[in-house]
Design a protein around this motif. Structure first.
Motif, PDB file in Angstrom:
ATOM      1  N   UNK A  69       0.843  -1.195   0.000  1.00  0.00           N
ATOM      2  CA  UNK A  69       0.000   0.000   0.000  1.00  0.00           C
ATOM      3  C   UNK A  69       0.879   1.246   0.000  1.00  0.00           C
ATOM      4  N   UNK A  70       1.838   1.294   0.901  1.00  0.00           N
ATOM      5  CA  UNK A  70       2.719   2.462   0.988  1.00  0.00           C
ATOM      6  C   UNK A  70       3.582   2.606  -0.264  1.00  0.00           C
ATOM      7  N   UNK A  71       4.084   1.492  -0.782  1.00  0.00           N
ATOM      8  CA  UNK A  71       4.946   1.554  -1.968  1.00  0.00           C
ATOM      9  C   UNK A  71       4.192   2.069  -3.184  1.00  0.00           C
ATOM     10  N   UNK A  72       2.975   1.573  -3.403  1.00  0.00           N
ATOM     11  CA  UNK A  72       2.200   2.020  -4.569  1.00  0.00           C
ATOM     12  C   UNK A  72       1.879   3.507  -4.441  1.00  0.00           C
ATOM     13  N   UNK A  73       1.450   3.926  -3.254  1.00  0.00           N
ATOM     14  CA  UNK A  73       1.181   5.354  -3.060  1.00  0.00           C
ATOM     15  C   UNK A  73       2.439   6.175  -3.323  1.00  0.00           C
ATOM     16  N   UNK A  74       3.559   5.748  -2.779  1.00  0.00           N
ATOM     17  CA  UNK A  74       4.823   6.464  -2.924  1.00  0.00           C
ATOM     18  C   UNK A  74       5.243   6.516  -4.395  1.00  0.00           C
TER      19      UNK A  74
END
Length: 168
Positions: A48-53
């Motif tokens: 989740x964090x990687x895709x947002x980033x």
């Protein structure tokens, strides 16, 4: 409600869901698949964090949070900005090994500290901006933001479900 307030509300729901998925879990529970070949809670929240980033950097042109700190080391991974989890197999999922749940939440928080001012400044016309011409039709900012939120909320629902399967 204006577009920026709506998006701040929508994206503001993501960190508490992540916290609920990891709160109180030890490192072994975070990386334990609920079934063979299933995604771990650590992988789901990290993804989740990687895709947002990754997508936020594509929108803003700024470097990803992932490569601006010690985040890869905190997860036992290389500092590869293209590694967002897409296409990961079981071994890749198990390679995401945060030292603590706090590392997962801190990375997501660092991404959201960049995200909030960006979406907070949006006006309706901004949502029509083409951010990715590799698709037919080209992807607008509005579609990209909807896609990111959809992916995040689904994966955090999976993380909550996995937590329940682990008996946590």
């Amino acid at each position: 409600m204006d577009v920026s307030s709506f998006l701040l509300e929508l994206y503001g729901r993501i960190p508490p869901l992540a916290e609920g998925a990891v709160d109180g879990l030890d490192p072994d529970q975070l990386v334990q698949p609920p079934a063979p070949g299933a995604n771990t809670i650590a992988w789901l929240v990290w993804h989740v964090a990687r895709v947002e980033d990754h997508h936020l950097a594509g929108i803003t042109g700024a470097p990803q949070v992932w490569v601006r700190g010690d985040w890869p080391d905190r997860f036992g991974l290389a500092a590869d900005p293209s590694n967002t989890g897409y296409g990961h197999g079981s071994e890749d999922v198990l390679a995401v090994r945060p030292k603590t749940g706090d590392d997962l939440l801190a990375y997501l928080d660092a991404v959201h500290r960049v995200l909030r001012p960006v979406i907070g400044a949006l006006v309706p016309d901004d949502l029509d901006w083409i951010v990715d011409r590799r698709w037919d039709p080209p992807v607008t900012l509005g579609v990209r933001l909807a896609s990111i939120a959809d992916d995040s909320l689904q994966h955090l629902g999976q993380a909550a479900y996995a937590r329940g399967l682990l008996g946590a």
